[in-house]
Design a protein around this motif. Structure first.
Motif, PDB file in Angstrom:
ATOM      1  N   GLY A  87       0.817  -1.211   0.000  1.00  0.00           N
ATOM      2  CA  GLY A  87       0.000   0.000   0.000  1.00  0.00           C
ATOM      3  C   GLY A  87       0.849   1.258   0.000  1.00  0.00           C
ATOM      4  O   GLY A  87       0.544   2.230  -0.710  1.00  0.00           O
ATOM      5  N   LEU A  88       1.928   1.260   0.777  1.00  0.00           N
ATOM      6  CA  LEU A  88       2.835   2.408   0.803  1.00  0.00           C
ATOM      7  C   LEU A  88       3.546   2.569  -0.534  1.00  0.00           C
ATOM      8  O   LEU A  88       3.707   3.694  -1.035  1.00  0.00           O
ATOM      9  CB  LEU A  88       3.853   2.230   1.927  1.00  0.00           C
ATOM     10  CG  LEU A  88       4.894   3.341   2.096  1.00  0.00           C
ATOM     11  CD1 LEU A  88       4.235   4.683   2.334  1.00  0.00           C
ATOM     12  CD2 LEU A  88       5.852   3.004   3.229  1.00  0.00           C
ATOM     13  N   PHE A 109      -8.157   0.947  -6.236  1.00  0.00           N
ATOM     14  CA  PHE A 109      -9.145   1.003  -5.162  1.00  0.00           C
ATOM     15  C   PHE A 109     -10.421   0.252  -5.522  1.00  0.00           C
ATOM     16  O   PHE A 109     -11.198  -0.116  -4.629  1.00  0.00           O
ATOM     17  CB  PHE A 109      -9.489   2.468  -4.851  1.00  0.00           C
ATOM     18  CG  PHE A 109     -10.392   2.637  -3.668  1.00  0.00           C
ATOM     19  CD1 PHE A 109      -9.909   2.461  -2.383  1.00  0.00           C
ATOM     20  CD2 PHE A 109     -11.728   2.953  -3.843  1.00  0.00           C
ATOM     21  CE1 PHE A 109     -10.746   2.599  -1.288  1.00  0.00           C
ATOM     22  CE2 PHE A 109     -12.575   3.102  -2.754  1.00  0.00           C
ATOM     23  CZ  PHE A 109     -12.076   2.931  -1.473  1.00  0.00           C
ATOM     24  N   ALA A 110     -10.648   0.006  -6.805  1.00  0.00           N
ATOM     25  CA  ALA A 110     -11.910  -0.586  -7.254  1.00  0.00           C
ATOM     26  C   ALA A 110     -12.155  -1.951  -6.626  1.00  0.00           C
ATOM     27  O   ALA A 110     -13.303  -2.306  -6.335  1.00  0.00           O
ATOM     28  CB  ALA A 110     -11.910  -0.705  -8.783  1.00  0.00           C
ATOM     29  N   SER A 158      -3.190 -19.050  -1.328  1.00  0.00           N
ATOM     30  CA  SER A 158      -4.163 -18.578  -2.318  1.00  0.00           C
ATOM     31  C   SER A 158      -5.171 -17.633  -1.690  1.00  0.00           C
ATOM     32  O   SER A 158      -5.525 -16.603  -2.269  1.00  0.00           O
ATOM     33  CB  SER A 158      -4.880 -19.780  -2.941  1.00  0.00           C
ATOM     34  OG  SER A 158      -3.958 -20.691  -3.505  1.00  0.00           O
ATOM     35  N   VAL A 159      -5.632 -17.967  -0.483  1.00  0.00           N
ATOM     36  CA  VAL A 159      -6.555 -17.085   0.232  1.00  0.00           C
ATOM     37  C   VAL A 159      -5.876 -15.751   0.538  1.00  0.00           C
ATOM     38  O   VAL A 159      -6.493 -14.683   0.431  1.00  0.00           O
ATOM     39  CB  VAL A 159      -7.046 -17.757   1.529  1.00  0.00           C
ATOM     40  CG1 VAL A 159      -7.875 -16.784   2.364  1.00  0.00           C
ATOM     41  CG2 VAL A 159      -7.857 -19.005   1.207  1.00  0.00           C
ATOM     42  N   GLY A 160      -4.598 -15.799   0.890  1.00  0.00           N
ATOM     43  CA  GLY A 160      -3.849 -14.576   1.177  1.00  0.00           C
ATOM     44  C   GLY A 160      -3.698 -13.681  -0.038  1.00  0.00           C
ATOM     45  O   GLY A 160      -3.825 -12.452   0.064  1.00  0.00           O
ATOM     46  N   VAL A 161      -3.438 -14.272  -1.192  1.00  0.00           N
ATOM     47  CA  VAL A 161      -3.315 -13.489  -2.420  1.00  0.00           C
ATOM     48  C   VAL A 161      -4.622 -12.778  -2.741  1.00  0.00           C
ATOM     49  O   VAL A 161      -4.646 -11.587  -3.071  1.00  0.00           O
ATOM     50  CB  VAL A 161      -2.884 -14.403  -3.593  1.00  0.00           C
ATOM     51  CG1 VAL A 161      -2.969 -13.654  -4.916  1.00  0.00           C
ATOM     52  CG2 VAL A 161      -1.463 -14.916  -3.372  1.00  0.00           C
ATOM     53  N   ALA A 162      -5.728 -13.505  -2.648  1.00  0.00           N
ATOM     54  CA  ALA A 162      -7.038 -12.902  -2.911  1.00  0.00           C
ATOM     55  C   ALA A 162      -7.344 -11.790  -1.915  1.00  0.00           C
ATOM     56  O   ALA A 162      -7.901 -10.741  -2.278  1.00  0.00           O
ATOM     57  CB  ALA A 162      -8.124 -13.977  -2.855  1.00  0.00           C
ATOM     58  N   THR A 163      -6.959 -11.989  -0.661  1.00  0.00           N
ATOM     59  CA  THR A 163      -7.233 -10.986   0.373  1.00  0.00           C
ATOM     60  C   THR A 163      -6.421  -9.718   0.150  1.00  0.00           C
ATOM     61  O   THR A 163      -6.942  -8.604   0.289  1.00  0.00           O
ATOM     62  CB  THR A 163      -6.919 -11.578   1.757  1.00  0.00           C
ATOM     63  OG1 THR A 163      -7.721 -12.750   1.974  1.00  0.00           O
ATOM     64  CG2 THR A 163      -7.206 -10.564   2.854  1.00  0.00           C
ATOM     65  N   VAL A 164      -5.144  -9.867  -0.187  1.00  0.00           N
ATOM     66  CA  VAL A 164      -4.305  -8.687  -0.441  1.00  0.00           C
ATOM     67  C   VAL A 164      -4.843  -7.901  -1.629  1.00  0.00           C
ATOM     68  O   VAL A 164      -4.940  -6.669  -1.590  1.00  0.00           O
ATOM     69  CB  VAL A 164      -2.843  -9.116  -0.683  1.00  0.00           C
ATOM     70  CG1 VAL A 164      -2.008  -7.939  -1.197  1.00  0.00           C
ATOM     71  CG2 VAL A 164      -2.235  -9.651   0.614  1.00  0.00           C
ATOM     72  N   TRP A 165      -5.223  -8.597  -2.692  1.00  0.00           N
ATOM     73  CA  TRP A 165      -5.794  -7.920  -3.866  1.00  0.00           C
ATOM     74  C   TRP A 165      -7.075  -7.191  -3.506  1.00  0.00           C
ATOM     75  O   TRP A 165      -7.335  -6.092  -3.997  1.00  0.00           O
ATOM     76  CB  TRP A 165      -6.062  -8.959  -4.948  1.00  0.00           C
ATOM     77  CG  TRP A 165      -6.645  -8.393  -6.209  1.00  0.00           C
ATOM     78  CD1 TRP A 165      -5.984  -7.785  -7.239  1.00  0.00           C
ATOM     79  CD2 TRP A 165      -8.036  -8.384  -6.582  1.00  0.00           C
ATOM     80  NE1 TRP A 165      -6.869  -7.402  -8.222  1.00  0.00           N
ATOM     81  CE2 TRP A 165      -8.138  -7.759  -7.846  1.00  0.00           C
ATOM     82  CE3 TRP A 165      -9.197  -8.853  -5.964  1.00  0.00           C
ATOM     83  CZ2 TRP A 165      -9.348  -7.594  -8.496  1.00  0.00           C
ATOM     84  CZ3 TRP A 165     -10.410  -8.685  -6.612  1.00  0.00           C
ATOM     85  CH2 TRP A 165     -10.475  -8.056  -7.873  1.00  0.00           C
ATOM     86  N   TRP A 166      -7.886  -7.792  -2.636  1.00  0.00           N
ATOM     87  CA  TRP A 166      -9.166  -7.218  -2.251  1.00  0.00           C
ATOM     88  C   TRP A 166      -9.000  -6.003  -1.332  1.00  0.00           C
ATOM     89  O   TRP A 166      -9.716  -5.014  -1.466  1.00  0.00           O
ATOM     90  CB  TRP A 166     -10.001  -8.292  -1.560  1.00  0.00           C
ATOM     91  CG  TRP A 166     -11.392  -7.884  -1.205  1.00  0.00           C
ATOM     92  CD1 TRP A 166     -12.185  -6.979  -1.847  1.00  0.00           C
ATOM     93  CD2 TRP A 166     -12.173  -8.404  -0.134  1.00  0.00           C
ATOM     94  NE1 TRP A 166     -13.414  -6.891  -1.239  1.00  0.00           N
ATOM     95  CE2 TRP A 166     -13.434  -7.755  -0.180  1.00  0.00           C
ATOM     96  CE3 TRP A 166     -11.940  -9.364   0.864  1.00  0.00           C
ATOM     97  CZ2 TRP A 166     -14.443  -8.036   0.738  1.00  0.00           C
ATOM     98  CZ3 TRP A 166     -12.948  -9.643   1.764  1.00  0.00           C
ATOM     99  CH2 TRP A 166     -14.184  -8.977   1.701  1.00  0.00           C
ATOM    100  N   ILE A 168      -6.176  -4.018  -0.687  1.00  0.00           N
ATOM    101  CA  ILE A 168      -5.072  -3.085  -0.875  1.00  0.00           C
ATOM    102  C   ILE A 168      -5.525  -1.642  -1.061  1.00  0.00           C
ATOM    103  O   ILE A 168      -4.773  -0.691  -0.794  1.00  0.00           O
ATOM    104  CB  ILE A 168      -4.202  -3.528  -2.085  1.00  0.00           C
ATOM    105  CG1 ILE A 168      -2.876  -2.790  -2.118  1.00  0.00           C
ATOM    106  CG2 ILE A 168      -4.966  -3.330  -3.389  1.00  0.00           C
ATOM    107  CD1 ILE A 168      -2.015  -3.004  -0.907  1.00  0.00           C
ATOM    108  N   GLY A 169      -6.765  -1.429  -1.477  1.00  0.00           N
ATOM    109  CA  GLY A 169      -7.235  -0.075  -1.769  1.00  0.00           C
ATOM    110  C   GLY A 169      -7.241   0.847  -0.567  1.00  0.00           C
ATOM    111  O   GLY A 169      -6.825   2.012  -0.661  1.00  0.00           O
ATOM    112  N   LEU A 170      -7.696   0.363   0.587  1.00  0.00           N
ATOM    113  CA  LEU A 170      -7.775   1.213   1.780  1.00  0.00           C
ATOM    114  C   LEU A 170      -6.402   1.662   2.264  1.00  0.00           C
ATOM    115  O   LEU A 170      -6.200   2.866   2.501  1.00  0.00           O
ATOM    116  CB  LEU A 170      -8.535   0.483   2.888  1.00  0.00           C
ATOM    117  CG  LEU A 170      -8.657   1.249   4.214  1.00  0.00           C
ATOM    118  CD1 LEU A 170      -9.395   2.568   4.014  1.00  0.00           C
ATOM    119  CD2 LEU A 170      -9.370   0.391   5.268  1.00  0.00           C
TER     120      LEU A 170
END
Length: 293
Positions: A87-88, A109-110, A158-166, A168-170
């Motif tokens: 994010g930084l 952010f989408a 795999s769950v971690g990758v999806a979570t980071v992608w989801w 990262i916007g905030l």
């Protein structure tokens, strides 16, 4: 005069009533009720019977709960630093006002506004064993395909990758807001001194936004400890419980096994874990600030 002052203080207190009512109704009461349920033998149909701390003993002696705690701690320990650093990085890259910066900010952010169902559907298509995107990439390079969602060690990744992608916007937007509050004079002075980019980053940028870094880290710790939807919809906690988080354990115990008391005890333990993690992070940050001073 004194009577008028006291009356004004009481009237000012009325502004707190709406928030206080919501706070008591949605936070304090459920927390107290959860503690009470954790001390009772109770199922979905009631029949409460006080048993003290036996539910906590049952949870702490359950190897499935121990595995869920391990999975969650590993997940949080990897995903939170990744979200903070990535994010930084994105905020630093998109902080400049260029033609495409606004579009890219919106693009990154989408993903944050999507529902967990849509996110998991997208990433199940990516990780599907035979015809998914990752399978096609592996086939192109001549590598043996990996069952990301059905292989121990890869399912939680795999769950971690999806979570980071989801998520990262905030962090990116919070860092962007903090970067735009740094006085431009500091960067102009650094330019006059011919300071390197690394020196500007470590001596001006990061110290100026350290409170935001702390805020983002605490928010993400609290959020990621509550992992549930992604794990349930992508892997259902498998294989062999290798991607089952604590919240899924609470759901299975409380709503599939109908042991509400044991599920409530597990939820109180999760609350204490989150509280301790946030306090530890705050303590480390405070000590670091004192050392820098």
């Amino acid at each position: 005069m004194a009577e008028s002052y006291r009356r004004s203080r009481w009237s000012n207190g009325l502004f707190v009533v709406p928030y206080l009512s919501v706070f008591l109704t949605l936070l304090v009461f459920p927390l107290g009720w959860g503690i009470w349920l954790s001390l009772n033998k109770v199922d979905l149909f009631g029949g409460e019977r006080f048993i003290g701390l036996k539910n906590y003993a049952r949870v702490l002696s359950d190897p499935i709960f121990a595995q869920a705690v391990k999975n969650t701690v590993i997940f949080v320990g990897v995903s939170v630093p990744t979200l903070v650093i990535l994010g930084l990085f994105l905020a630093l890259a998109l902080n400049k006002t260029t033609k495409g910066s606004s579009f890219l900010r919106g693009l990154f952010f989408a993903s944050s506004i999507l529902s967990v169902t849509i996110v998991t559907l997208i990433w199940r298509i990516v990780f599907i064993p035979n015809d998914g995107l990752m399978a096609l990439i592996f086939e192109y390079f001549g590598w043996q395909p990996i069952g990301f969602l059905s292989t121990t060690g890869w399912s939680l990744f795999s769950v971690g990758v999806a979570t980071v992608w989801w998520c990262i916007g905030l962090p990116m937007m919070l860092f962007l807001a903090a970067l735009q509050q740094i006085p431009k004079d500091l960067y102009e002075a650094a330019a006059l001194d011919n300071a390197s980019r690394w020196r500007v980053l470590t001596r001006i940028t990061l110290p100026s936004i350290k409170s935001t870094i702390m805020l983002v880290a605490v928010i993400q710790v609290v959020m990621q400890f509550q992992l549930f939807g992604q794990a349930q919809l992508m892997t259902n906690g498998g294989p062999a419980g290798s991607s089952r988080p604590i919240v899924m354990y609470i759901y299975e115990v409380g709503f599939l096994r109908w042991d509400i008391g044991m599920g409530a005890a597990a939820s109180q333990i999760l609350f204490l874990i989150i509280l301790c993690a946030a306090m530890l992070q705050y303590w480390i940050s405070t000590r670091k600030e004192e050392a820098d001073a």
